[in-house]
Enzyme design. Structure first.
Site, PDB file in Angstrom:
ATOM      1  NE  ARG A 226      26.839  14.983  55.323  1.00  0.00           N
ATOM      2  CZ  ARG A 226      26.035  13.933  55.533  1.00  0.00           C
ATOM      3  NH1 ARG A 226      26.276  12.777  54.959  1.00  0.00           N
ATOM      4  NH2 ARG A 226      24.986  14.049  56.323  1.00  0.00           N
ATOM      5  CG  HIS A 274      24.108  10.159  50.498  1.00  0.00           C
ATOM      6  ND1 HIS A 274      24.409  11.472  50.724  1.00  0.00           N
ATOM      7  CD2 HIS A 274      24.148   9.564  51.719  1.00  0.00           C
ATOM      8  CE1 HIS A 274      24.612  11.678  52.017  1.00  0.00           C
ATOM      9  NE2 HIS A 274      24.455  10.533  52.642  1.00  0.00           N
TER      10      HIS A 274
END
Lengths: 311, 311
Positions: A226, A274
């Site tokens: 993250r 991502h």
């Protein structure tokens, strides 16, 4: 009709998910956001960053399943009633895909591919003796389902691997460290640091200036957990200073990464949108449907998130 | 003093090799080319592309060891007396390093990293759903020590892997094909082709236009065996045409790759300066010294090349 599932994601493919879910449970009524139909029909939701308020508008919602392993977007959404259980997806294929991504990033850094890419731009043939991997210790922060799979894969192909986590854990062939006391020795022996921690109040900015400078000079960083676990300003300074030689970043504090962010233009940073790992519909649909059956049978639900712990 | 070893390579580190050899055999007299001393002293030679004529000038030379697995430069050197046995190096660390390189290249192609690098140059965040590896069949031509290690590593991390070789061979978890008849079905099922064949009269240009067009359209190629096994003109045309979408090339018909070669400027080609794997001195010195002891004891030498076969 009661018992419908709401699918709500702007990244995942609704067609592929619908098909995969119906192949596991042909009678399932799948609604694709924003076409909810009667909100009272919806019993379960399968979501990635659902629009704020959407889940709160469903009076009969009994289970939210997150389309991925990291549930921080759901826990951060104060509009979602906290009594509704949240499950996260995480299966062997997702873990393998993440482990392969980490393996790619570690091998790329270990074999100094960025140097050769720069040389190619100059049509320059400049041979550098490659190093064997036994001299290149890799450290993985976060050794749950995904980080543990990455640690095992890297150890399996020959790297010396250590893992660090909040609590003690053993993995065959991997040296493990834990807790605040375990962090300094873990960092001191790590040349390539991989961050796969969930984002929780405890892990926000855990990779800060202090941590980056406890690595050996010229260490390399891979973040595919993250964005919020890494202090990006501190990382930027450490990259400019040479303390961190290179980084592979798949996640960021702000996604999409803003077009004017300095990471884009840095030769020593590989920016990815991502994409390290996903829940593959034809695999993960089994777990989604298994929990629907359990819910209706009043059985214990699988992979339920501990809201206090944050994952 | 008789029994000296001549080290002759412009790429490998003479200091590291001297140290490694002496650590296995302290009394060994190591001469570093071009400082031969008395040529009659030299009993064995450890070489990578020794200058033509150098080995022929050694009257008491009894064994040539090639600093790597591919002995084509020695067999192509007509000045070397053909009765002197040639050994090649090839150990588990060299095989692991090659397998890791292949794993890097295959993962990079599978995960479409070149696309993201192009997007990064434009500061463009554009997410593409990643594919699981079970949909991406890899094929390896040449499944000896190095190719076999690569096949096992890729199968071990989850890829569907097939191997092709001259003669039948079985590898756990890998589908194998062999001979002329086995080539077409092997190519038809292969999305990423890895070439790890030795260069012999039989394998020169074995990857020609016909082979490239038997792959599915948009296939990707990794060559880390020998440049001469691939017809570069045919590959260039297939890349320009889109039949081959991308290539990772570590070896070339002419090395160093000439500065005006079109591969340098091609976005879809990663050019590396023959760096996929090496004999690591501290590991490989054991095998070099073991053969010196065998030579002196009149025992069978290890890893001797079959000149007729070419490897």
């Amino acid at each position: 009709m009661a018992g419908a599932l709401l699918f709500s994601s702007r990244l995942d493919d609704p067609e592929a998910w619908s098909k995969a879910l119906k192949s596991e449970m042909p009678e399932l009524d799948v609604r694709i956001s924003p076409e909810l139909g009667n909100p009272a029909d919806i019993e379960t939701a399968l979501v990635w960053k659902a629009p704020p308020g959407e889940l709160a508008s469903l009076p009969n919602l009994k289970l939210i399943t997150n389309l991925g392993a990291g549930v921080d977007p759901i826990l951060a959404d104060a509009t979602i009633p906290p009594h509704i259980p949240v499950a996260r997806l995480g299966d062997e294929v997702m873990a393998q895909m993440m482990a392969q991504f980490v393996t790619f990033a570690v091998l790329r850094h270990h074999r100094d591919i960025a140097r050769y890419v720069r040389q190619q731009r100059l049509s320059r043939w400049e041979y550098v003796l490659p190093r064997a991997c036994y001299d290149c210790p890799v450290g993985i922060m976060g050794i749950g389902l995904l980080g543990g799979a990455a640690a095992r894969m890297l150890a399996g192909i020959g790297f010396p691997v250590a893992g660090w986590g909040r609590s003690p854990r053993t993995i065959d062939g991997v040296e493990t460290f834990h807790g605040a006391d375990g962090l300094a020795p873990f960092l001191a022996r790590t040349e390539i640091l991989v961050c796969l921690l969930p984002l929780t109040p405890d892990t926000r900015y855990i990779v800060n200036r202090d941590v980056l400078y406890q690595l050996p000079r010229g260490a390399k960083l891979v973040n595919c957990g993250r964005g919020g676990t890494v202090d990006e300003a501190a990382l930027l300074a450490a990259l400019q200073d040479g303390q961190i030689a290179e980084a592979t970043l798949d996640v960021f504090e702000t996604e999409p990464l803003p077009p004017d962010h300095p990471f884009w233009a840095m030769d020593q940073v590989l920016v990815l949108p991502h994409t390290a790992s996903i829940a593959v519909p034809e695999i993960a649909a089994r777990d989604v449907v298994a929990n629907i059956h359990r819910l209706r049978a009043g059985e214990t639900l699988l992979n339920i998130v501990d809201r206090a712990r944050g994952y």
